[in-house]
Design a protein around this motif. Structure first.
Motif, PDB file in Angstrom:
ATOM      1  N   LYS A  48       0.852  -1.191   0.000  1.00  0.00           N
ATOM      2  CA  LYS A  48       0.000   0.000   0.000  1.00  0.00           C
ATOM      3  C   LYS A  48       0.883   1.235   0.000  1.00  0.00           C
ATOM      4  CE  LYS A  48      -0.580   0.336   4.977  1.00  0.00           C
ATOM      5  NZ  LYS A  48      -1.472   0.575   6.064  1.00  0.00           N
ATOM      6  N   THR A  49       0.345   2.348  -0.474  1.00  0.00           N
ATOM      7  CA  THR A  49       1.099   3.588  -0.578  1.00  0.00           C
ATOM      8  C   THR A  49       0.795   4.473   0.624  1.00  0.00           C
ATOM      9  OG1 THR A  49       1.009   3.447  -2.984  1.00  0.00           O
ATOM     10  CG2 THR A  49       1.556   5.578  -2.040  1.00  0.00           C
ATOM     11  N   VAL A  50       1.869   4.935   1.286  1.00  0.00           N
ATOM     12  CA  VAL A  50       1.725   5.815   2.448  1.00  0.00           C
ATOM     13  C   VAL A  50       2.728   6.959   2.331  1.00  0.00           C
ATOM     14  CG1 VAL A  50       0.935   3.962   3.975  1.00  0.00           C
ATOM     15  CG2 VAL A  50       3.347   4.511   3.873  1.00  0.00           C
ATOM     16  N   LYS A 136       5.825   9.790  -1.260  1.00  0.00           N
ATOM     17  CA  LYS A 136       4.960   8.631  -1.082  1.00  0.00           C
ATOM     18  C   LYS A 136       5.756   7.381  -1.403  1.00  0.00           C
ATOM     19  CE  LYS A 136       0.561  10.689  -1.380  1.00  0.00           C
ATOM     20  NZ  LYS A 136       0.038  10.670  -0.044  1.00  0.00           N
ATOM     21  N   ILE A 139       4.604   0.249   0.804  1.00  0.00           N
ATOM     22  CA  ILE A 139       5.063  -0.553   1.929  1.00  0.00           C
ATOM     23  C   ILE A 139       4.962  -2.023   1.548  1.00  0.00           C
ATOM     24  CG2 ILE A 139       4.736  -1.085   4.362  1.00  0.00           C
ATOM     25  CD1 ILE A 139       5.592   1.808   3.678  1.00  0.00           C
ATOM     26  N   ARG A 174      10.773   7.585   8.282  1.00  0.00           N
ATOM     27  CA  ARG A 174       9.536   7.652   9.065  1.00  0.00           C
ATOM     28  C   ARG A 174       8.339   7.480   8.150  1.00  0.00           C
ATOM     29  NH1 ARG A 174      12.616  11.705  10.553  1.00  0.00           N
ATOM     30  NH2 ARG A 174      11.393  13.305   9.506  1.00  0.00           N
ATOM     31  N   LEU A 175       7.467   6.565   8.530  1.00  0.00           N
ATOM     32  CA  LEU A 175       6.231   6.331   7.775  1.00  0.00           C
ATOM     33  C   LEU A 175       5.107   7.085   8.452  1.00  0.00           C
ATOM     34  CD1 LEU A 175       6.586   2.502   7.252  1.00  0.00           C
ATOM     35  CD2 LEU A 175       7.219   4.325   5.683  1.00  0.00           C
ATOM     36  N   LYS A 176       4.291   7.762   7.655  1.00  0.00           N
ATOM     37  CA  LYS A 176       3.142   8.490   8.167  1.00  0.00           C
ATOM     38  C   LYS A 176       1.895   7.725   7.781  1.00  0.00           C
ATOM     39  CE  LYS A 176       5.671  12.004   9.397  1.00  0.00           C
ATOM     40  NZ  LYS A 176       5.869  12.414  10.747  1.00  0.00           N
ATOM     41  N   GLU A 177       1.186   7.217   8.753  1.00  0.00           N
ATOM     42  CA  GLU A 177      -0.047   6.469   8.458  1.00  0.00           C
ATOM     43  C   GLU A 177      -1.149   7.440   8.089  1.00  0.00           C
ATOM     44  OE1 GLU A 177      -0.318   3.195   8.174  1.00  0.00           O
ATOM     45  OE2 GLU A 177       1.790   3.011   8.658  1.00  0.00           O
ATOM     46  N   ASN A 178      -1.978   7.051   7.112  1.00  0.00           N
ATOM     47  CA  ASN A 178      -3.068   7.916   6.639  1.00  0.00           C
ATOM     48  C   ASN A 178      -4.108   8.141   7.695  1.00  0.00           C
ATOM     49  OD1 ASN A 178      -1.855   8.164   4.198  1.00  0.00           O
ATOM     50  ND2 ASN A 178      -2.962   6.488   3.264  1.00  0.00           N
TER      51      ASN A 178
END
Length: 178
Positions: A48-50, A136, A139, A174-178
């Motif tokens: 998925k794209t985050v 973007k 994952i 760092r990943l930012k969750e939607n």
């Protein structure tokens, strides 16, 4: 009449080696067009794209005037082209640019070491930068993927723009969750 004559021809007309070569070519064509296999990168399947933020550090960037570097979009709010493992990813947003102070370690009389700012040198053209890029990423089970390349701490990333081209090293992802 013999199937293969004394000159190696099938039914006296077709050379066996030529027939083998034609069969190999036909099998390759069938393999390419009938069974082409999966398309795209294996790293992108099922991800998925985050939003992602990547912190980079640049050590010892030799530049005469940092104002020239910042004049053409290499600044907060600008964009830069990213190349990961010689694969162009495209443009990505620059979230922040920070020039790090140069320091030196100075031994103290009591045996300890103190970190102090480096004395100003008139011919010091070497700069250290900390950058944050935002974009973007997909994952996967193996981590975030920008373009077709995984992004991990410690890997080099090449930044390219109008008046610059240099390498930086990833120090945080760092990943930012939607």
């Amino acid at each position: 009449m013999a199937i293969i004559d004394s000159k190696g021809r099938l039914f006296g007309k077709i050379n066996i080696l030529d027939l083998g070569a034609v069969l190999v070519i036909l099998l390759v064509i069938v393999g390419i067009f009938i069974f082409p296999g999966g398309s795209g990168s294996v790293a992108q399947v099922g991800g998925k794209t985050v939003p992602i933020e990547v912190d980079l550090i640049v050590r010892g960037l030799n530049v005469l005037d940092t104002k020239q570097l910042y004049a053409r979009g290499f600044e907060k709010g600008g964009k830069t082209k990213v190349i990961i493992r010689n694969q162009p990813h495209g443009q990505i947003d620059i979230k922040s640019v920070e020039e790090l102070p140069r320091t030196i370690l100075v031994p103290q009389p009591d045996g300890s070491i103190k970190q102090l700012p480096e004395p100003d040198r008139s011919n010091s053209f070497s700069k250290d930068l900390r950058l944050t890029l935002a974009g973007k990423a997909q994952i996967t089970d193996e981590g975030p993927v920008l373009g077709n390349s995984k992004v991990k701490i410690g890997m080099p990333i090449e930044l390219d723009g109008f008046n610059y081209n240099f390498n930086a090293t990833v120090i945080d992802v760092r990943l930012k969750e939607n």
